[in-house]
Design a protein around this motif. Structure first.
Motif, PDB file in Angstrom:
ATOM      1  N   ARG A 192       0.861  -1.191   0.000  1.00 16.11           N
ATOM      2  CA  ARG A 192       0.000   0.000   0.000  1.00 16.11           C
ATOM      3  C   ARG A 192       0.890   1.230   0.000  1.00 16.11           C
ATOM      4  NH1 ARG A 192      -4.957  -1.776   4.016  1.00 16.11           N
ATOM      5  NH2 ARG A 192      -5.406  -3.690   2.834  1.00 16.11           N
ATOM      6  N   GLU A 214       1.477   4.111   1.249  1.00 22.50           N
ATOM      7  CA  GLU A 214       1.176   5.026   2.344  1.00 22.50           C
ATOM      8  C   GLU A 214       2.423   5.208   3.200  1.00 22.50           C
ATOM      9  OE1 GLU A 214      -2.308   3.579   4.388  1.00 22.50           O
ATOM     10  OE2 GLU A 214      -1.535   1.557   4.641  1.00 22.50           O
ATOM     11  N   ALA A 271       4.285   1.222  12.348  1.00 18.37           N
ATOM     12  CA  ALA A 271       3.131   0.337  12.174  1.00 18.37           C
ATOM     13  C   ALA A 271       2.401   0.601  10.849  1.00 18.37           C
ATOM     14  CB  ALA A 271       2.159   0.497  13.344  1.00 18.37           C
ATOM     15  N   ARG A 272       2.847   1.602  10.102  1.00 13.45           N
ATOM     16  CA  ARG A 272       2.254   1.840   8.778  1.00 13.45           C
ATOM     17  C   ARG A 272       3.335   1.642   7.733  1.00 13.45           C
ATOM     18  NH1 ARG A 272      -2.409   3.117   7.427  1.00 13.45           N
ATOM     19  NH2 ARG A 272      -2.971   3.832   9.512  1.00 13.45           N
ATOM     20  N   GLN A 273       3.395   0.417   7.212  1.00 12.25           N
ATOM     21  CA  GLN A 273       4.442   0.062   6.264  1.00 12.25           C
ATOM     22  C   GLN A 273       3.869   0.015   4.855  1.00 12.25           C
ATOM     23  OE1 GLN A 273       6.632  -3.377   7.733  1.00 12.25           O
ATOM     24  NE2 GLN A 273       6.892  -2.440   9.750  1.00 12.25           N
ATOM     25  N   PHE A 278       3.969  -5.198   3.788  1.00 14.23           N
ATOM     26  CA  PHE A 278       3.757  -5.848   5.082  1.00 14.23           C
ATOM     27  C   PHE A 278       2.978  -7.142   4.839  1.00 14.23           C
ATOM     28  CE2 PHE A 278      -0.763  -4.863   5.248  1.00 14.23           C
ATOM     29  CZ  PHE A 278      -0.852  -3.783   4.374  1.00 14.23           C
ATOM     30  N   LYS A 312     -17.336  -3.265   8.861  1.00 15.71           N
ATOM     31  CA  LYS A 312     -15.928  -3.452   9.223  1.00 15.71           C
ATOM     32  C   LYS A 312     -15.702  -3.149  10.701  1.00 15.71           C
ATOM     33  CE  LYS A 312     -11.248  -1.884   7.886  1.00 15.71           C
ATOM     34  NZ  LYS A 312     -10.751  -2.938   6.986  1.00 15.71           N
ATOM     35  N   GLU A 333     -12.460  -3.289  13.708  1.00 10.82           N
ATOM     36  CA  GLU A 333     -11.024  -3.416  13.906  1.00 10.82           C
ATOM     37  C   GLU A 333     -10.725  -3.735  15.358  1.00 10.82           C
ATOM     38  OE1 GLU A 333      -9.259  -0.421  10.456  1.00 10.82           O
ATOM     39  OE2 GLU A 333      -9.542   0.377  12.471  1.00 10.82           O
ATOM     40  N   ALA A 353      -4.883  -0.454  14.327  1.00 15.88           N
ATOM     41  CA  ALA A 353      -5.664  -1.632  13.931  1.00 15.88           C
ATOM     42  C   ALA A 353      -4.727  -2.793  13.675  1.00 15.88           C
ATOM     43  CB  ALA A 353      -6.463  -1.326  12.671  1.00 15.88           C
ATOM     44  N   CYS A 354      -4.809  -3.824  14.511  1.00  9.31           N
ATOM     45  CA  CYS A 354      -3.942  -4.993  14.340  1.00  9.31           C
ATOM     46  C   CYS A 354      -4.687  -6.177  13.738  1.00  9.31           C
ATOM     47  CB  CYS A 354      -3.316  -5.374  15.672  1.00  9.31           C
ATOM     48  SG  CYS A 354      -2.132  -4.117  16.220  1.00  9.31           S
ATOM     49  N   SER A 364      -8.539  -6.898  11.394  1.00 11.25           N
ATOM     50  CA  SER A 364      -9.800  -6.334  10.893  1.00 11.25           C
ATOM     51  C   SER A 364     -10.750  -7.461  10.526  1.00 11.25           C
ATOM     52  CB  SER A 364      -9.560  -5.385   9.733  1.00 11.25           C
ATOM     53  OG  SER A 364      -9.157  -6.100   8.601  1.00 11.25           O
ATOM     54  N   GLY A 395      -2.672  -8.146  10.907  1.00 13.84           N
ATOM     55  CA  GLY A 395      -1.496  -7.411  10.460  1.00 13.84           C
ATOM     56  C   GLY A 395      -0.292  -7.932  11.228  1.00 13.84           C
ATOM     57  N   ARG A 438       2.287  -5.458  12.558  1.00 15.02           N
ATOM     58  CA  ARG A 438       1.687  -4.637  13.618  1.00 15.02           C
ATOM     59  C   ARG A 438       1.590  -5.397  14.935  1.00 15.02           C
ATOM     60  NH1 ARG A 438      -3.051  -0.874  10.823  1.00 15.02           N
ATOM     61  NH2 ARG A 438      -1.567   0.398   9.617  1.00 15.02           N
TER      62      ARG A 438
HETATM   63  P1  ATP Z   1      -5.601   1.337   8.826  1.00 14.74           P
HETATM   64  O1  ATP Z   1      -6.950   1.854   9.152  1.00 14.74           O
HETATM   65  O2  ATP Z   1      -4.640   1.388   9.970  1.00 14.74           O
HETATM   66  O3  ATP Z   1      -5.051   1.937   7.571  1.00 14.74           O
HETATM   67  P2  ATP Z   1      -6.744  -0.758   7.305  1.00 14.74           P
HETATM   68  O4  ATP Z   1      -8.159  -0.544   7.634  1.00 14.74           O
HETATM   69  O5  ATP Z   1      -6.253  -0.164   6.043  1.00 14.74           O
HETATM   70  O6  ATP Z   1      -5.799  -0.243   8.524  1.00 14.74           O
HETATM   71  P3  ATP Z   1      -7.140  -3.453   6.423  1.00 14.74           P
HETATM   72  O7  ATP Z   1      -7.287  -2.964   5.031  1.00 14.74           O
HETATM   73  O8  ATP Z   1      -8.343  -3.930   7.121  1.00 14.74           O
HETATM   74  O9  ATP Z   1      -6.429  -2.311   7.315  1.00 14.74           O
HETATM   75  O10 ATP Z   1      -5.979  -4.543   6.449  1.00 14.74           O
HETATM   76  C1  ATP Z   1      -5.992  -5.680   7.316  1.00 14.74           C
HETATM   77  C2  ATP Z   1      -4.906  -5.579   8.376  1.00 14.74           C
HETATM   78  O11 ATP Z   1      -3.634  -5.327   7.775  1.00 14.74           O
HETATM   79  C3  ATP Z   1      -5.104  -4.409   9.332  1.00 14.74           C
HETATM   80  O12 ATP Z   1      -5.947  -4.755  10.397  1.00 14.74           O
HETATM   81  C4  ATP Z   1      -3.688  -4.134   9.795  1.00 14.74           C
HETATM   82  O13 ATP Z   1      -3.374  -4.930  10.915  1.00 14.74           O
HETATM   83  C5  ATP Z   1      -2.834  -4.524   8.617  1.00 14.74           C
HETATM   84  N1  ATP Z   1      -2.384  -3.321   7.880  1.00 14.74           N
HETATM   85  C6  ATP Z   1      -3.129  -2.515   7.090  1.00 14.74           C
HETATM   86  N2  ATP Z   1      -2.391  -1.538   6.568  1.00 14.74           N
HETATM   87  C7  ATP Z   1      -1.127  -1.711   7.058  1.00 14.74           C
HETATM   88  C8  ATP Z   1       0.120  -1.029   6.876  1.00 14.74           C
HETATM   89  N3  ATP Z   1       0.208   0.047   6.095  1.00 14.74           N
HETATM   90  N4  ATP Z   1       1.197  -1.494   7.527  1.00 14.74           N
HETATM   91  C9  ATP Z   1       1.131  -2.594   8.311  1.00 14.74           C
HETATM   92  N5  ATP Z   1      -0.012  -3.287   8.513  1.00 14.74           N
HETATM   93  C10 ATP Z   1      -1.123  -2.863   7.890  1.00 14.74           C
END
Ligand code: ATP
Ligand code: ZN
Ligand code: MG
Length: 302
Positions: A149, A151, A157-159, A162, A225, A227, A240-241, A243, A273, A276
Protein backbone atom coordinates in the motif's frame (compact mmCIF):
# COMPACT_ATOMS: atom_id res chain seq x y z
CA UNK A 1 11.03 14.62 18.20
CA UNK A 2 7.62 12.95 18.46
CA UNK A 3 6.85 9.54 19.95
CA UNK A 4 6.52 7.86 16.57
CA UNK A 5 9.99 8.82 15.46
CA UNK A 6 11.50 7.65 18.70
CA UNK A 7 9.88 4.19 18.60
CA UNK A 8 11.06 3.80 15.00
CA UNK A 9 14.54 4.95 16.02
CA UNK A 10 14.60 2.47 18.89
CA UNK A 11 13.57 -0.29 16.51
CA UNK A 12 16.40 0.66 14.16
CA UNK A 13 18.91 0.91 17.02
CA UNK A 14 17.93 -2.50 18.36
CA UNK A 15 18.23 -3.99 14.86
CA UNK A 16 14.66 -5.34 14.97
CA UNK A 17 13.85 -3.19 11.93
CA UNK A 18 16.45 -2.38 9.30
CA UNK A 19 16.40 1.03 7.62
CA UNK A 20 16.29 0.90 3.80
CA UNK A 21 16.11 4.65 3.31
CA UNK A 22 12.41 4.48 2.38
CA UNK A 23 9.69 5.17 4.94
CA UNK A 24 7.57 2.07 5.42
CA UNK A 25 10.04 -0.32 3.72
CA UNK A 26 12.05 -2.21 6.31
CA UNK A 27 14.21 -5.25 6.73
CA UNK A 28 13.64 -7.29 9.87
CA UNK A 29 15.96 -9.17 12.19
CA UNK A 30 15.73 -12.89 12.90
CA UNK A 31 14.27 -12.02 16.30
CA UNK A 32 11.46 -9.97 14.72
CA UNK A 33 10.67 -12.81 12.32
CA UNK A 34 10.72 -15.31 15.16
CA UNK A 35 7.92 -13.36 16.88
CA UNK A 36 5.85 -13.36 13.69
CA UNK A 37 6.39 -17.10 13.24
CA UNK A 38 5.38 -17.76 16.85
CA UNK A 39 2.27 -15.60 16.55
CA UNK A 40 1.24 -17.36 13.36
CA UNK A 41 1.54 -20.65 15.23
CA UNK A 42 -0.83 -19.22 17.83
CA UNK A 43 -3.24 -18.29 15.03
CA UNK A 44 -3.00 -21.90 13.83
CA UNK A 45 -3.92 -23.24 17.26
CA UNK A 46 -7.10 -21.13 17.20
CA UNK A 47 -8.06 -21.66 13.57
CA UNK A 48 -6.44 -24.99 12.79
CA UNK A 49 -9.36 -27.24 13.63
CA UNK A 50 -11.79 -25.37 11.35
CA UNK A 51 -10.48 -27.16 8.29
CA UNK A 52 -9.64 -24.08 6.22
CA UNK A 53 -8.01 -24.73 2.87
CA UNK A 54 -4.56 -23.11 2.87
CA UNK A 55 -3.38 -21.20 -0.19
CA UNK A 56 -0.38 -18.94 -0.63
CA UNK A 57 -0.17 -16.40 -3.45
CA UNK A 58 2.88 -14.30 -4.31
CA UNK A 59 2.81 -10.57 -3.50
CA UNK A 60 1.80 -9.74 -7.07
CA UNK A 61 -1.55 -10.46 -8.71
CA UNK A 62 -3.05 -10.68 -12.19
CA UNK A 63 -3.58 -7.09 -13.36
CA UNK A 64 -6.79 -7.93 -15.27
CA UNK A 65 -8.31 -9.38 -12.11
CA UNK A 66 -7.10 -6.41 -10.08
CA UNK A 67 -8.86 -4.12 -12.59
CA UNK A 68 -12.05 -6.16 -12.29
CA UNK A 69 -11.88 -5.95 -8.48
CA UNK A 70 -12.63 -2.23 -8.62
CA UNK A 71 -9.65 -1.36 -6.41
CA UNK A 72 -8.83 1.69 -8.56
CA UNK A 73 -12.34 3.05 -7.99
CA UNK A 74 -12.03 2.86 -4.22
CA UNK A 75 -8.33 3.15 -3.33
CA UNK A 76 -6.33 4.55 -6.29
CA UNK A 77 -4.01 6.33 -3.84
CA UNK A 78 -2.78 3.04 -2.35
CA UNK A 79 -2.20 0.88 -5.42
CA UNK A 80 1.18 -0.18 -6.74
CA UNK A 81 1.72 -1.37 -10.29
CA UNK A 82 4.70 -3.28 -11.68
CA UNK A 83 6.25 -1.65 -14.75
CA UNK A 84 9.17 -2.92 -16.84
CA UNK A 85 11.42 -1.82 -19.65
CA UNK A 86 10.09 -3.32 -22.89
CA UNK A 87 12.00 -1.28 -25.47
CA UNK A 88 14.59 -1.76 -28.20
CA UNK A 89 18.35 -1.31 -28.01
CA UNK A 90 17.83 2.28 -29.09
CA UNK A 91 15.33 2.82 -26.29
CA UNK A 92 17.86 1.31 -23.93
CA UNK A 93 20.45 3.85 -25.03
CA UNK A 94 18.15 6.74 -24.28
CA UNK A 95 17.14 5.15 -20.99
CA UNK A 96 20.78 5.05 -19.88
CA UNK A 97 21.37 8.61 -21.08
CA UNK A 98 18.32 9.69 -19.16
CA UNK A 99 19.66 8.06 -15.97
CA UNK A 100 23.09 9.53 -16.59
CA UNK A 101 21.80 13.11 -16.55
CA UNK A 102 19.36 12.46 -13.72
CA UNK A 103 16.17 12.78 -15.77
CA UNK A 104 13.12 10.63 -15.06
CA UNK A 105 14.13 7.30 -16.61
CA UNK A 106 10.90 5.62 -15.44
CA UNK A 107 8.69 7.46 -17.97
CA UNK A 108 9.26 4.83 -20.65
CA UNK A 109 8.51 1.90 -18.37
CA UNK A 110 5.47 -0.09 -19.45
CA UNK A 111 2.80 -1.73 -17.36
CA UNK A 112 3.24 -5.49 -16.98
CA UNK A 113 0.47 -8.02 -16.33
CA UNK A 114 1.25 -7.84 -12.60
CA UNK A 115 0.19 -5.42 -9.88
CA UNK A 116 1.20 -5.61 -6.24
CA UNK A 117 -1.34 -7.42 -4.06
CA UNK A 118 -3.26 -4.88 -1.94
CA UNK A 119 -4.82 -7.39 0.48
CA UNK A 120 -4.17 -11.09 0.92
CA UNK A 121 -7.70 -12.10 -0.14
CA UNK A 122 -7.80 -10.32 -3.52
CA UNK A 123 -6.41 -13.20 -5.61
CA UNK A 124 -8.69 -15.70 -3.86
CA UNK A 125 -12.17 -14.72 -5.08
CA UNK A 126 -11.57 -15.23 -8.83
CA UNK A 127 -9.63 -18.43 -8.07
CA UNK A 128 -12.53 -19.94 -6.15
CA UNK A 129 -15.13 -18.68 -8.65
CA UNK A 130 -13.38 -20.63 -11.43
CA UNK A 131 -14.10 -23.88 -9.58
CA UNK A 132 -17.86 -23.52 -10.00
CA UNK A 133 -20.46 -23.58 -7.24
CA UNK A 134 -19.21 -23.89 -3.69
CA UNK A 135 -19.85 -27.15 -1.84
CA UNK A 136 -22.72 -27.44 0.61
CA UNK A 137 -20.43 -26.45 3.48
CA UNK A 138 -19.42 -23.17 1.78
CA UNK A 139 -15.78 -22.09 1.61
CA UNK A 140 -13.12 -21.44 4.24
CA UNK A 141 -9.61 -20.37 3.26
CA UNK A 142 -6.34 -19.64 5.06
CA UNK A 143 -4.14 -17.05 3.34
CA UNK A 144 -0.96 -15.13 3.97
CA UNK A 145 0.65 -12.62 1.66
CA UNK A 146 2.87 -9.63 1.50
CA UNK A 147 0.67 -6.68 0.62
CA UNK A 148 1.61 -3.31 -0.84
CA UNK A 149 0.00 0.00 0.00
CA UNK A 150 1.45 3.33 -1.03
CA UNK A 151 1.18 5.03 2.34
CA UNK A 152 4.73 6.04 3.33
CA UNK A 153 4.92 7.01 6.99
CA UNK A 154 7.35 7.42 9.88
CA UNK A 155 4.96 5.31 11.95
CA UNK A 156 6.61 1.88 12.04
CA UNK A 157 3.13 0.34 12.17
CA UNK A 158 2.25 1.84 8.78
CA UNK A 159 4.44 0.06 6.26
CA UNK A 160 4.29 -0.06 2.48
CA UNK A 161 5.09 -3.77 2.23
CA UNK A 162 3.76 -5.85 5.08
CA UNK A 163 2.27 -9.28 5.70
CA UNK A 164 -1.38 -10.04 6.19
CA UNK A 165 -2.63 -13.39 7.44
CA UNK A 166 -6.28 -13.90 6.55
CA UNK A 167 -9.15 -16.29 6.90
CA UNK A 168 -11.89 -15.91 4.31
CA UNK A 169 -15.36 -17.43 4.63
CA UNK A 170 -17.95 -17.91 1.88
CA UNK A 171 -21.51 -19.00 2.54
CA UNK A 172 -24.88 -17.66 3.63
CA UNK A 173 -25.23 -14.34 5.47
CA UNK A 174 -25.68 -16.21 8.77
CA UNK A 175 -22.71 -18.49 8.15
CA UNK A 176 -20.23 -15.72 7.31
CA UNK A 177 -21.39 -13.30 10.01
CA UNK A 178 -21.06 -16.12 12.59
CA UNK A 179 -17.54 -16.73 11.27
CA UNK A 180 -16.71 -13.06 11.71
CA UNK A 181 -18.08 -13.00 15.26
CA UNK A 182 -16.14 -16.16 16.15
CA UNK A 183 -12.88 -14.50 15.06
CA UNK A 184 -13.66 -11.31 16.98
CA UNK A 185 -14.00 -13.46 20.12
CA UNK A 186 -10.84 -15.40 19.24
CA UNK A 187 -8.93 -12.20 18.50
CA UNK A 188 -9.73 -10.86 21.96
CA UNK A 189 -8.73 -14.16 23.58
CA UNK A 190 -5.47 -14.44 21.61
CA UNK A 191 -4.38 -10.92 22.47
CA UNK A 192 -5.21 -11.56 26.11
CA UNK A 193 -2.98 -14.63 26.05
CA UNK A 194 -0.05 -12.53 24.82
CA UNK A 195 -0.69 -9.78 27.36
CA UNK A 196 -2.01 -7.05 25.06
CA UNK A 197 -4.86 -4.72 26.01
CA UNK A 198 -7.21 -4.35 23.11
CA UNK A 199 -10.50 -2.81 22.08
CA UNK A 200 -12.76 -3.59 19.14
CA UNK A 201 -14.48 -0.77 17.30
CA UNK A 202 -16.43 -0.17 14.12
CA UNK A 203 -14.21 1.12 11.31
CA UNK A 204 -14.07 2.09 7.67
CA UNK A 205 -11.73 1.76 4.71
CA UNK A 206 -10.09 4.91 3.27
CA UNK A 207 -12.34 5.21 0.19
CA UNK A 208 -10.98 7.92 -2.13
CA UNK A 209 -12.60 11.25 -2.90
CA UNK A 210 -16.07 12.67 -2.58
CA UNK A 211 -17.88 9.53 -3.76
CA UNK A 212 -15.80 7.67 -1.18
CA UNK A 213 -17.45 9.59 1.65
CA UNK A 214 -20.72 7.81 0.91
CA UNK A 215 -18.97 4.45 0.91
CA UNK A 216 -17.43 5.29 4.29
CA UNK A 217 -20.81 6.24 5.77
CA UNK A 218 -22.49 3.14 4.38
CA UNK A 219 -19.72 0.86 5.68
CA UNK A 220 -19.94 2.33 9.18
CA UNK A 221 -23.75 2.52 9.31
CA UNK A 222 -24.04 -1.15 8.40
CA UNK A 223 -21.20 -2.31 10.72
CA UNK A 224 -19.42 -3.91 7.77
CA UNK A 225 -15.93 -3.45 9.22
CA UNK A 226 -14.60 -3.84 12.74
CA UNK A 227 -11.02 -3.42 13.91
CA UNK A 228 -9.17 -4.79 16.89
CA UNK A 229 -7.11 -1.88 18.15
CA UNK A 230 -3.91 -1.91 20.23
CA UNK A 231 -2.00 1.18 21.37
CA UNK A 232 1.40 1.16 19.65
CA UNK A 233 2.61 4.63 18.77
CA UNK A 234 -0.34 6.45 20.31
CA UNK A 235 -2.80 5.71 23.11
CA UNK A 236 -5.30 8.25 21.74
CA UNK A 237 -5.18 6.65 18.28
CA UNK A 238 -4.56 2.94 18.78
CA UNK A 239 -3.47 0.86 15.78
CA UNK A 240 -5.66 -1.63 13.93
CA UNK A 241 -3.94 -4.99 14.34
CA UNK A 242 -6.82 -7.12 13.09
CA UNK A 243 -9.80 -6.33 10.89
CA UNK A 244 -13.10 -8.16 10.49
CA UNK A 245 -14.89 -7.45 7.24
CA UNK A 246 -18.33 -8.46 6.01
CA UNK A 247 -18.70 -7.85 2.27
CA UNK A 248 -22.38 -8.86 2.09
CA UNK A 249 -22.92 -10.34 -1.39
CA UNK A 250 -20.78 -7.73 -3.18
CA UNK A 251 -17.80 -10.01 -3.89
CA UNK A 252 -20.14 -12.92 -4.58
CA UNK A 253 -21.89 -10.84 -7.26
CA UNK A 254 -18.68 -9.35 -8.69
CA UNK A 255 -16.82 -12.65 -9.05
CA UNK A 256 -19.75 -15.01 -9.62
CA UNK A 257 -19.32 -16.90 -6.36
CA UNK A 258 -22.35 -19.12 -5.88
CA UNK A 259 -23.50 -21.53 -3.22
CA UNK A 260 -24.47 -25.13 -3.91
CA UNK A 261 -28.07 -24.10 -4.67
CA UNK A 262 -26.91 -21.41 -7.10
CA UNK A 263 -27.66 -18.45 -4.83
CA UNK A 264 -25.03 -15.70 -4.52
CA UNK A 265 -22.46 -16.30 -1.78
CA UNK A 266 -21.91 -13.83 1.02
CA UNK A 267 -18.29 -13.40 2.08
CA UNK A 268 -16.34 -12.20 5.10
CA UNK A 269 -12.63 -11.99 5.84
CA UNK A 270 -10.57 -11.50 8.97
CA UNK A 271 -7.07 -10.13 8.63
CA UNK A 272 -4.12 -10.11 11.02
CA UNK A 273 -1.50 -7.41 10.46
CA UNK A 274 1.56 -9.52 11.34
CA UNK A 275 4.12 -6.70 11.57
CA UNK A 276 1.69 -4.64 13.62
CA UNK A 277 1.12 -7.46 16.09
CA UNK A 278 4.88 -8.01 16.44
CA UNK A 279 5.37 -4.27 16.95
CA UNK A 280 2.60 -4.19 19.57
CA UNK A 281 4.36 -7.03 21.44
CA UNK A 282 7.74 -5.27 21.29
CA UNK A 283 6.19 -1.97 22.30
CA UNK A 284 4.34 -3.47 25.24
CA UNK A 285 6.80 -6.06 26.55
CA UNK A 286 10.09 -4.44 25.52
CA UNK A 287 12.54 -4.79 22.67
CA UNK A 288 14.37 -7.72 24.29
CA UNK A 289 12.31 -10.89 23.98
CA UNK A 290 14.35 -12.54 26.76
CA UNK A 291 12.85 -9.99 29.16
CA UNK A 292 9.22 -10.73 28.24
CA UNK A 293 7.00 -12.25 30.95
CA UNK A 294 7.48 -16.01 31.21
CA UNK A 295 3.77 -16.71 30.64
CA UNK A 296 3.83 -14.88 27.32
CA UNK A 297 7.03 -16.57 26.20
CA UNK A 298 5.35 -19.86 27.06
CA UNK A 299 2.25 -19.01 25.01
CA UNK A 300 4.41 -18.13 22.01
CA UNK A 301 7.24 -20.66 22.25
CA UNK A 302 5.88 -23.41 24.50
P1 ATP B 1 -5.60 1.34 8.83
O1 ATP B 1 -6.95 1.85 9.15
O2 ATP B 1 -4.64 1.39 9.97
O3 ATP B 1 -5.05 1.94 7.57
P2 ATP B 1 -6.74 -0.76 7.31
O4 ATP B 1 -8.16 -0.54 7.63
O5 ATP B 1 -6.25 -0.16 6.04
O6 ATP B 1 -5.80 -0.24 8.52
P3 ATP B 1 -7.14 -3.45 6.42
O7 ATP B 1 -7.29 -2.96 5.03
O8 ATP B 1 -8.34 -3.93 7.12
O9 ATP B 1 -6.43 -2.31 7.31
O10 ATP B 1 -5.98 -4.54 6.45
C1 ATP B 1 -5.99 -5.68 7.32
C2 ATP B 1 -4.91 -5.58 8.38
O11 ATP B 1 -3.63 -5.33 7.78
C3 ATP B 1 -5.10 -4.41 9.33
O12 ATP B 1 -5.95 -4.76 10.40
C4 ATP B 1 -3.69 -4.13 9.80
O13 ATP B 1 -3.37 -4.93 10.92
C5 ATP B 1 -2.83 -4.52 8.62
N1 ATP B 1 -2.38 -3.32 7.88
C6 ATP B 1 -3.13 -2.52 7.09
N2 ATP B 1 -2.39 -1.54 6.57
C7 ATP B 1 -1.13 -1.71 7.06
C8 ATP B 1 0.12 -1.03 6.88
N3 ATP B 1 0.21 0.05 6.10
N4 ATP B 1 1.20 -1.49 7.53
C9 ATP B 1 1.13 -2.59 8.31
N5 ATP B 1 -0.01 -3.29 8.51
C10 ATP B 1 -1.12 -2.86 7.89
ZN1 ZN C 1 -9.69 -9.74 3.03
MG1 MG D 1 -5.29 1.57 5.65
Amino acid sequence: MDMQTSFLDRLFESGLLIDTGVDGLYGRSGQFEDVITAFERLIDTFGGADGAEAMRFPPGMNRALFEKSGYMKSFPQLAGTVHSFCGSELDHMSLLECMEVGDDWTKGQQATDIVLTPAACYPLYPTVAKRGNLPKTGGLFDLQSYCFRHEPSKDPARQQLFRMREYVCMGTEQHVTDFRQKWMDRGLEMMKQVGLDVTIDVANDPFFGRAGKMMVNNQRDQNLKFELLIPITSVAKPTACMSFNYHQDSFGLKWGLNLEDGSVAHTACVGFGLERIALALFHHHGLDVKEWPASIRKTLWG
